[in-house]
Write a protein that holds these residues in place. Structure first.
Motif, PDB file in Angstrom:
ATOM      1  N   GLU A   1       0.824  -1.203   0.000  1.00  0.00           N
ATOM      2  CA  GLU A   1       0.000   0.000   0.000  1.00  0.00           C
ATOM      3  C   GLU A   1       0.862   1.257   0.000  1.00  0.00           C
TER       4      GLU A   1
ATOM      5  N   THR B   1       0.789   3.984  -2.972  1.00  0.00           N
ATOM      6  CA  THR B   1       0.463   5.383  -2.682  1.00  0.00           C
ATOM      7  C   THR B   1       1.566   6.321  -3.160  1.00  0.00           C
TER       8      THR B   1
ATOM      9  N   ARG C   1       1.559   6.808  -7.008  1.00  0.00           N
ATOM     10  CA  ARG C   1       0.332   7.276  -7.664  1.00  0.00           C
ATOM     11  C   ARG C   1       0.557   8.594  -8.406  1.00  0.00           C
TER      12      ARG C   1
END
Length: 409
Positions: free
Chosen positions: A167, A171, A174
């Motif tokens: 994760e 993130t 992105r």
């Protein structure tokens, strides 16, 4: 042993059905009663659990088993076993409450395998797409040591660490990925629509165009007239790269090259070493011998290059060398980590120190990921500036030259 298809009702009166492998129908009935369900019908069948009839569309569209499903399963099974619930009853309850129908079928197969006399690790080994080799090996250790509930708790913590790491990376990447995609789309629009419009204007002046403008127009013409070929080349390159990476040699070279990518490479290396240290600490704390632990941990690092180095450490330990010596020759550990390994070997607290190493790498990865965007932003700005400069020189320089000619006239 033959297979028997059964229909039964659970304690809530719900109809359940499946396939069990047993010596006869009476043994199947006993197995069902032991799990708290009442058999209604038991018939001899040639179908196994994995051969249940499902259409191709159902198999294609069914929900895949996710890592979070396995993680929650580990935590729930730990709680059930710690509370003294028999494993068969616990698996039956987890199967009934499973939201993911694919995972419910996996749990059903595990229950039926256990009913047939298989061990839990052997039942899980029938589903390699759900349970990774490290998971199965740790369950096997729990069976051997009698600490199965403790193993499931540690596996839950391990999977939670893996999920958080993914994760964080997702993130952090992105924003850079969004910028890169926007730049690619902009280049495509300019090549297909903007430059051809300017090219028609330039053609009416019959003037010699600057070298940069000629390159842009030629590239735009090639893109406009041969865009199917361009797409085919891109798709072919991606497909060929995936095929090459799927080979052992290609996978090794790509995993080694990833570690040398600026900015991203050190993060991948630290994350991989954190996964190695965490897995090794878990295996060692669970009572797994060092050689077997290294063999199991090598399957969890998810990097062929690092895996080969772990195998090198294992081979050295098998020859009677110390972990410190073989870890030093592997060339992937920092001096601080090597010093902690040395202290761990001397004090017999290697598992605790490896856990400390994992936490240290995790903190470093967390910091690197938090600052990743700020490190990539200057590179993106420079790349965007170069792109704008090329377009400005190629598109507006001829207009400037033609304007100067018109003023002299």
């Amino acid at each position: 042993m033959p297979f028997f298809a059964y229909k039964a009702r659970n304690s809530r009166g719900e109809l359940i059905q499946g396939v069990l492998e047993s010596v006869d129908s009476s043994a199947v009935a006993d197995q069902l009663f032991s799990t708290g369900v009442t058999p209604i019908e038991i018939l001899l069948t040639k179908k196994t659990v994995t051969s249940t009839e499902r259409g191709w569309w159902e198999r294609f569209s069914e929900e895949k088993v996710r890592s979070i499903d396995v993680q929650l399963f580990s935590r729930q099974l730990y709680t059930l076993l710690k509370s003294g619930v028999p494993i068969m009853r616990g698996l039956a309850g987890l199967q009934e409450s499973a939201i993911n129908k694919s995972f419910a079928r996996v749990l059903q197969d595990i229950r039926e395998s256990l009913d047939a006399g298989r061990e839990l690790s052997a039942a899980m080994r029938r589903h390699p797409e759900v349970f990774i080799p490290f998971y199965i090996s740790m369950v096997r250790v729990g069976e051997m040591t009698g600490r199965l509930e403790e193993i499931f708790l540690r596996l839950f913590d391990h999977l939670e660490f893996e999920r958080e790491m993914r994760e964080r990376i997702r993130t952090a990447m992105r924003y850079p990925m969004f910028v890169v995609i926007a730049m690619v789309v902009a280049i495509g629009v300019i090549n297909l629509f903007v430059i051809p419009a300017f090219a028609k204007v330039y053609a009416g002046f019959n003037a010699k165009l600057p070298f940069m403008t000629q390159i842009l127009i030629n590239f735009s013409n090639f893109t406009v007239h041969y865009w199917p070929l361009v797409i085919a080349i891109i798709v072919g390159a991606i497909f060929g790269f995936k095929l090459y990476v799927a080979t052992p040699k290609g996978c090794y070279k790509w995993d080694k090259a990833k570690l040398k990518i600026p900015i991203i490479g050190p993060i991948i290396l630290k994350g991989t070493l954190a996964r190695f240290a965490r897995s090794f600490a878990l295996a060692s704390r669970s009572g797994v011998p060092i050689v077997q632990a290294l063999n199991v941990v090598a399957q969890t690092v998810d990097n062929a290059h690092i895996e080969s180095r772990v195998d090198q450490i294992r081979d050295g330990v098998e020859r009677g060398e110390s972990i410190l010596r073989t870890a030093t020759t592997s060339g992937v550990f920092t001096p601080i980590v090597l010093q902690m390994i040395a202290v761990g070997e001397e004090t017999g607290e290697l598992d605790s120190l490896m856990d400390e190493i994992a936490q240290m790498y995790e903190r470093e990865v967390d910091y690197e990921l938090k600052t990743l965007s700020s490190k990539i932003e200057p590179i993106l700005i420079v790349g965007l500036g170069i792109l704008v400069l090329i377009l400005a020189l190629g598109v507006f320089l001829p207009i400037w030259d033609l304007g100067k000619v018109a003023m002299h006239k």
